[in-house]
Design an enzyme around this catalytic site. Structure first.
Site, mmCIF file in Angstrom:
data_model
loop_
_atom_site.group_PDB
_atom_site.id
_atom_site.type_symbol
_atom_site.label_atom_id
_atom_site.label_comp_id
_atom_site.label_asym_id
_atom_site.label_seq_id
_atom_site.Cartn_x
_atom_site.Cartn_y
_atom_site.Cartn_z
ATOM 1 N N HIS A 9 0.839 -1.207 0.000
ATOM 2 C CA HIS A 9 0.000 0.000 0.000
ATOM 3 C C HIS A 9 0.875 1.259 0.000
ATOM 4 C CE1 HIS A 9 0.892 0.900 4.211
ATOM 5 N NE2 HIS A 9 0.714 -0.400 4.455
ATOM 6 N N GLU A 84 -2.913 -7.383 7.180
ATOM 7 C CA GLU A 84 -1.761 -7.051 8.018
ATOM 8 C C GLU A 84 -1.595 -8.053 9.156
ATOM 9 O OE1 GLU A 84 1.124 -6.048 8.521
ATOM 10 O OE2 GLU A 84 0.912 -3.856 8.515
#
Length: 231
Positions: A9, A84
Site C-alpha cells: 500500500h 496485516e
C-alpha cells in the site's frame, strides 16, 4: 503458473507518524501515498491483469482504487489472509517506544519465534499468506492460463514473508528484505519453483507482460546467462 505482482500500500498516515498501524481502523493514505497510488495505473500500463486482490484494510483498497478506476473491467476481491499481521497490543503504538520492548529483539533476530501479545505469531502470518497465494495461483491458472498476471495489495511484513517463502529462505532471514510503500514485487510461480522477477520496484512494470521468445513459457528452468531482458 501465474505471475503475482505484490503491491505494498502507499504511504499511510501511520507511516508518517511513526506508528505501528497493524489492524487499527481509520489508517488511510497520506498525501504522498495518494499520489503514489495515482501513479499505479501508468506503471502497470500494458500489463494484462487477470485479477486484483486486496487486504481488507482501507489503505490497501485506497491504493488500488486508481487502478480500478482506470480499468473498470477489473473486480476487486478481498482476502483476509493477506491482511496485516495482527500485532495485538503493539498496534497503534509508536515504533520508537516499541524499540525498547524485549520482544523487539526477537522480532528482529528470530521472527519465527515472535508472538505478539494479544495478537498472532509471525510464523502464522506467513503461513496464511502463503496459503492465500497458492489458492489464488490455482484459481488464476484455471481461469486464465499459466501466462496470466494478477495483483495483490498487501503490507510490508506480509510481502517480505512471501518473498522469503519464494526464495526458500527461513523466516528468520526475512528482516533482510525491504519493500517501499507502493512498490511492486513480482513472483512468477512454476510447478517446481518460483522466480523473483522484481523486488520493491517503484518504476514502470510494463516489461512484466508476456512477450514470447521462450523466457515466459511456463518453464521451471532458469534462463542460462540471465536472458535478454525486456525488449
Amino acid at each position: 503458473m501465474a505471475t503475482l505482482i505484490l503491491v505494498r500500500h502507499g504511504r499511510s498516515t501511520a507511516n508518517t507518524a511513526g506508528v505501528l498501524a497493524g489492524r487499527t481502523p481509520g489508517v488511510h493514505l497520506d498525501e504522498r501515498g495518494a499520489a503514489q497510488a495515482a501513479g499505479l495505473p501508468a506503471r502497470l500500463a500494458g500489463v494484462p491483469l487477470a485479477a486484483v486482490v486486496s487486504s481488507p484494510l482501507e489503505r490497501c483498497a485506497q491504493t488500488l482504487q486508481p487502478l480500478l478506476d482506470a480499468r473498470p473491467e477489473l473486480v476487486l476481491r478481498t482476502d483476509e489472509r493477506i491482511g496485516e499481521c495482527d500485532y495485538g497490543d503493539w498496534s497503534g503504538r509508536k515504533l520508537g517506544e516499541l524499540a525498547g520492548e524485549p520482544l523487539m529483539e526477537v522480532v528482529q533476530q528470530h521472527p519465527s519465534a515472535a508472538v505478539f501479545p494479544g495478537g498472532e505469531s509471525m510464523r502464522a502470518m506467513q503461513a496464511r499468506a502463503v496459503d492465500a497465494v497458492r489458492d489464488w495461483n490455482a484459481r488464476v491458472d484455471a481461469a486464465h492460463g499459466e501466462d496470466a498476471l494478477y495483483v495483490m495489495c498487501s503490507h510490508g511484513d506480509v510481502i517480505k514473508a512471501l518473498v522469503a517463502d519464494a526464495l526458500g529462505m527461513h523466516l528468520d532471514l526475512f528482516q533482510r528484505i525491504h519493500v517501499e510503500p507502493c512498490s511492486a514485487t513480482a513472483i512468477r510461480y512454476t510447478r517446481t519453483r518460483p522466480f523473483l522477477l522484481r523486488l520493491g520496484d517503484t518504476g514502470e512494470l510494463g516489461s512484466l507482460a508476456p512477450r514470447g521468445g521462450g523466457e515466459r513459457d511456463g518453464s521451471a528452468d532458469a534462463v542460462v546467462g540471465g536472458g535478454a531482458g525486456a525488449p
